[in-house]
Design a protein around this motif. Structure first.
Motif, PDB file in Angstrom:
ATOM      1  N   GLU A   1       0.834  -1.197   0.000  1.00  0.00           N
ATOM      2  CA  GLU A   1       0.000   0.000   0.000  1.00  0.00           C
ATOM      3  C   GLU A   1       0.876   1.257   0.000  1.00  0.00           C
ATOM      4  OE1 GLU A   1      -2.677  -0.251   3.284  1.00  0.00           O
ATOM      5  OE2 GLU A   1      -3.816  -1.922   2.417  1.00  0.00           O
TER       6      GLU A   1
ATOM      7  N   TRP B   1     -11.927   3.018   0.743  1.00  0.00           N
ATOM      8  CA  TRP B   1     -10.978   2.571   1.761  1.00  0.00           C
ATOM      9  C   TRP B   1      -9.583   3.143   1.522  1.00  0.00           C
ATOM     10  CZ3 TRP B   1      -6.636  -0.364   0.666  1.00  0.00           C
ATOM     11  CH2 TRP B   1      -6.573  -0.925  -0.625  1.00  0.00           C
ATOM     12  N   ARG B   2      -9.216   3.344   0.241  1.00  0.00           N
ATOM     13  CA  ARG B   2      -7.921   3.945  -0.063  1.00  0.00           C
ATOM     14  C   ARG B   2      -7.859   5.379   0.470  1.00  0.00           C
ATOM     15  NH1 ARG B   2      -8.881   0.704  -4.657  1.00  0.00           N
ATOM     16  NH2 ARG B   2      -7.125  -0.719  -5.064  1.00  0.00           N
TER      17      ARG B   2
ATOM     18  N   LYS C   1      -7.559   5.573   4.198  1.00  0.00           N
ATOM     19  CA  LYS C   1      -6.223   5.337   4.750  1.00  0.00           C
ATOM     20  C   LYS C   1      -5.343   6.572   4.618  1.00  0.00           C
ATOM     21  CE  LYS C   1      -5.950   0.387   4.854  1.00  0.00           C
ATOM     22  NZ  LYS C   1      -5.030  -0.768   4.879  1.00  0.00           N
TER      23      LYS C   1
ATOM     24  N   GLU D   1      -6.381   8.933   7.307  1.00  0.00           N
ATOM     25  CA  GLU D   1      -5.894   8.585   8.645  1.00  0.00           C
ATOM     26  C   GLU D   1      -4.540   9.229   8.927  1.00  0.00           C
ATOM     27  OE1 GLU D   1      -5.765   4.398   9.121  1.00  0.00           O
ATOM     28  OE2 GLU D   1      -7.941   4.136   8.874  1.00  0.00           O
TER      29      GLU D   1
END
Length: 295
Positions: free
Chosen positions: A147, A173-174, A177, A180
């Motif tokens: 990733e 979801w990418r 992340k 985050e």
């Protein structure tokens, strides 16, 4: 300790050099050519029978059909010549978008590719930002998905009034992340694709993008149609600048020009597929994984 060799195809030699230098290994570039009938030829330029393991690096795009066959020939030849373990690095994995049977009678192309590589003796298959990580698995072979999202976050750190956006729910979801790492807001556009015609329509969610810079993050830019349609919607919602970030930039049919014409401010890609926009270097991420496998 097992004795390893790094072997790359000519268009992957920059990555091969970085990997070999970081791991203190020898690096060779495979000989390749096409026969008049279009069939592929590969050759190891040294005697590889004295090596226990091989790190094989193949950028499998463009000309993905030819380059996948080349990789398969190289895996089989390595085992036939006595190499026990072959770690295969395909920074972009072709056929990965067909990760399930969308219509009756179709193959699951991702599983076809993985099964072929595994049956030839690949000890591991390493790729970057595969389209659907949960589908990236096959019996008897370790499948490793790298990733790159922290690298994207590092590039965006410090930008004010930024919004991260996925062009569809599938890549949310990418974006999550990356968010985050940065602590900034993110959302997505609803996308609908006709499985027969391929036509894409989009429906905006409730997005607060007025006066903000929007960063659309996805795994692949192929034709750019999704980014172009998203740009139109975001412009209508008041976004001041729109940037496209994708791991793998195929950029078919002058997609970059059409994206800029539609109002995209910048395109940022990784070096899984070298382009003029390959500003994110994933080599160190690959090296980190290999250190765990071969040392």
């Amino acid at each position: 300790m097992a004795k390893y060799l790094v072997a790359s195809f000519p268009w992957s030699s920059d990555m091969g050099n970085d990997v070999a230098n970081a791991l203190g290994l020898m690096h060779v570039v495979l000989e390749t050519k096409q026969f008049p009938d279009g069939e592929s030829y590969i050759r190891y330029p040294i005697d590889i029978s004295t090596y226990d393991g091989l790190i094989l690096i193949q950028r499998a795009y463009p000309e993905q059909n030819t380059r996948l066959i080349q990789a398969m020939l190289a895996i089989h030849a390595a085992h036939d010549l006595g190499v026990k373990r072959v770690h295969v690095i395909l920074p972009y994995l072709p056929y990965s978008r067909q990760d399930r049977r969308f219509r009756d009678g179709e193959p699951v192309s991702l599983q076809t590719m993985l099964s072929l590589l595994s049956s030839l003796g690949a000890s591991s298959i390493i790729t970057v930002d595969v389209h659907k990580p949960e589908a990236f698995r096959v019996a008897n072979t370790q499948c490793i998905n790298i990733e790159p999202f922290k690298l994207y976050a590092d590039r965006l750190r410090g930008i004010k009034d930024a919004v991260l956006l996925s062009p569809d729910i599938g890549s949310l979801w990418r974006v999550g992340k990356v968010s985050e790492y940065l602590g900034v807001s993110f959302s997505y556009l609803e996308k609908f694709r006709d499985r027969v015609t391929g036509e894409v329509t989009m429906k905006p969610k409730e997005l607060d993008v007025a006066g903000k810079e929007v960063f659309i993050i996805d795994d692949i830019i192929a034709t750019g149609g999704t980014i172009i349609e998203a740009t139109k919607i975001l412009r209508s919602l008041g976004a001041i600048r729109i940037h496209a970030i994708a791991t793998h930039c195929l950029l078919l049919n002058m997609a970059d020009s059409r994206m800029f014409d539609a109002g995209v401010s910048s395109i940022t890609c990784s070096n899984t597929i070298p382009t003029r926009y390959s500003e994110v270097n994933v080599n160190q991420l690959i090296i980190n994984v290999l250190k765990e496998l071969v040392t």
